[in-house]
Write an enzyme that holds these catalytic residues in place. Structure first.
Site, PDB file in Angstrom:
ATOM      1  N   ASP A  86       0.866  -1.189   0.000  1.00 50.95           N
ATOM      2  CA  ASP A  86       0.000   0.000   0.000  1.00 50.95           C
ATOM      3  C   ASP A  86       0.898   1.233   0.000  1.00 50.95           C
ATOM      4  OD1 ASP A  86      -2.509   1.513   0.244  1.00 50.95           O
ATOM      5  OD2 ASP A  86      -1.807   2.008   2.259  1.00 50.95           O
ATOM      6  N   SER A  87       0.317   2.366  -0.357  1.00 49.75           N
ATOM      7  CA  SER A  87       1.078   3.619  -0.302  1.00 49.75           C
ATOM      8  C   SER A  87       1.536   3.928   1.126  1.00 49.75           C
ATOM      9  CB  SER A  87       0.216   4.770  -0.820  1.00 49.75           C
ATOM     10  OG  SER A  87      -0.969   4.867  -0.054  1.00 49.75           O
ATOM     11  N   CYS A 126      -4.176  -1.280  -2.352  1.00 52.51           N
ATOM     12  CA  CYS A 126      -4.345   0.158  -2.520  1.00 52.51           C
ATOM     13  C   CYS A 126      -5.222   0.381  -3.750  1.00 52.51           C
ATOM     14  CB  CYS A 126      -2.978   0.807  -2.712  1.00 52.51           C
ATOM     15  SG  CYS A 126      -3.024   2.586  -3.004  1.00 52.51           S
ATOM     16  N   GLU A 150      -2.610   8.382   8.346  1.00 54.20           N
ATOM     17  CA  GLU A 150      -1.163   8.152   8.449  1.00 54.20           C
ATOM     18  C   GLU A 150      -0.593   8.799   9.722  1.00 54.20           C
ATOM     19  OE1 GLU A 150       1.139   6.512   6.357  1.00 54.20           O
ATOM     20  OE2 GLU A 150      -0.601   5.727   5.279  1.00 54.20           O
ATOM     21  N   CYS A 187     -11.058   3.215  -0.373  1.00 55.12           N
ATOM     22  CA  CYS A 187      -9.635   3.446  -0.105  1.00 55.12           C
ATOM     23  C   CYS A 187      -9.342   2.609   1.131  1.00 55.12           C
ATOM     24  CB  CYS A 187      -9.389   4.924   0.170  1.00 55.12           C
ATOM     25  SG  CYS A 187      -7.758   5.306   0.862  1.00 55.12           S
ATOM     26  N   HIS A 242      -7.387   2.972   3.493  1.00 51.80           N
ATOM     27  CA  HIS A 242      -7.228   3.710   4.753  1.00 51.80           C
ATOM     28  C   HIS A 242      -8.579   3.915   5.467  1.00 51.80           C
ATOM     29  CE1 HIS A 242      -3.303   4.809   3.037  1.00 51.80           C
ATOM     30  NE2 HIS A 242      -2.966   5.334   4.198  1.00 51.80           N
TER      31      HIS A 242
HETATM   32  N1  DGL Z   1      -4.796   3.206   0.652  1.00 48.59           N
HETATM   33  C1  DGL Z   1      -4.771   3.910  -0.600  1.00 48.59           C
HETATM   34  C2  DGL Z   1      -6.013   3.555  -1.425  1.00 48.59           C
HETATM   35  O1  DGL Z   1      -6.606   2.520  -1.190  1.00 48.59           O
HETATM   36  C3  DGL Z   1      -4.536   5.366  -0.334  1.00 48.59           C
HETATM   37  C4  DGL Z   1      -4.056   6.126  -1.503  1.00 48.59           C
HETATM   38  C5  DGL Z   1      -3.229   7.334  -1.191  1.00 48.59           C
HETATM   39  O2  DGL Z   1      -2.074   7.156  -0.814  1.00 48.59           O
HETATM   40  O3  DGL Z   1      -3.735   8.448  -1.407  1.00 48.59           O
HETATM   41  O4  DGL Z   1      -6.404   4.260  -2.331  1.00 48.59           O
END
Ligand code: DGL
Length: 279
Positions: free
Chosen positions: A11-12, A74, A154, A186, A188
């Site tokens: 993931d990011s 992600c 985050e 998303c 997150h």
């Molecule tokens: N968890 C990522 C997603 O599902 C977040 C993306 C981001 O870093 O903006 O889209």
């Protein structure tokens, strides 16, 4: 590829931990390498090409470490990278798309909301599932976007006053339009469930793709003969491109039994294995 090799999860940042929790339930014996690109999060507002390039670097790093498959946990990265990754790597790549289908099947009002990053909202994967499931059923899909929510998660502020203020502003129009399902598009955002409930009560059923992705991952590994059948619990190692010490408290909170699902555990958690990685 040996079935004993680890499974890669990407993931990011820390959002993919919501998917990891479901993978752990479905695949308790797998060793997992979780890579969070915490040096470059958020991806959501970046140009398509940059999202694809950052994802490529991260999956290449996991591939070098010998993973047998990757869950691209992600939505934003998946929206721009899946075809590219599948042409570059021969291991299974499992991607994410917002869970529009179950929301369309469950709605009683005919209106569903999708909360996602700008990248996911402009990607074709979301447009495809809306065209496939919502449009034929005559279900209206309302999109809500934020660039602020991912950085708040985050920063360990999923339950903060600022987070609730952002959610109140962007979800009020969706609630007023009568949506009864809210797709968390998303990874997150499952960590925002408490704040969404605090602001909107039972207005929305929250829908995410974690459990379905975990089942799909198990089936994919099974079909490829890659399920690990060791009797002991699998190990999780967290690899972060940013500062491991900064990531530690957030990862600890979001992976604690009480961090996500509200259950308190009396068992002491094992120490987290968090290591730096350069992609
Ligand atoms: N968890 C990522 C997603 O599902 C977040 C993306 C981001 O870093 O903006 O889209």
């Amino acid at each position: 590829m040996a079935s004993g090799a680890p499974l890669g999860v990407f993931d990011s940042g820390v959002g993919g931990l919501s998917i990891l929790a479901q993978l752990r339930r479905e695949l308790p014996h797998e060793d997992i390498l979780y890579l969070g690109d915490t040096a470059h999060v958020p991806y959501g507002a970046r140009p398509d090409e940059e999202i694809r390039a950052l994802t490529d670097r991260a999956i290449t790093a996991l591939h070098r470490l010998g993973v047998k498959a990757v869950v691209n946990a992600c939505n934003t990265s998946s929206a721009f990278s899946l075809d590219h990754l599948r042409s570059r790597f021969s291991i299974p790549i499992i991607g994410l798309v917002p869970a529009v289908k179950p929301a369309v099947q469950a709605t009683r009002t005919g209106v569903v909301g999708v909360l996602a990053t700008p990248g996911t909202l402009r990607g074709t994967l979301l447009a495809d599932v809306i065209a496939q499931w919502a449009d034929p059923a005559g279900v209206q899909v309302l999109k809500a976007v934020s660039t602020e929510l991912v950085p708040l998660v985050e920063a360990g502020q999923a339950g903060s006053a600022r987070t609730r203020e952002v959610l109140r502003a962007i979800l009020r129009p969706v609630a007023d339009a009568g949506a009864d399902q809210l797709v968390l598009g998303c990874t997150h955002y499952p960590f925002l469930a408490g704040s969404i409930h605090a602001e909107f009560g039972d207005q929305f059923t929250l829908v995410d793709s974690g459990a379905a992705v975990a089942r799909h991952t198990r089936n994919t590994l099974d079909r490829a003969g890659l399920l690990h059948d060791q009797p002991t619990p699998g190990q999780t190692t967290y690899l972060v491109t940013g500062d491991p010490d900064a990531a530690r408290p957030v990862i600890a909170t979001l992976t604690a039994p009480s961090g996500h699902n509200g259950n308190k555990s009396t068992r002491a958690a094992p120490p987290l294995r968090i290591e730096p990685i350069t992609t």
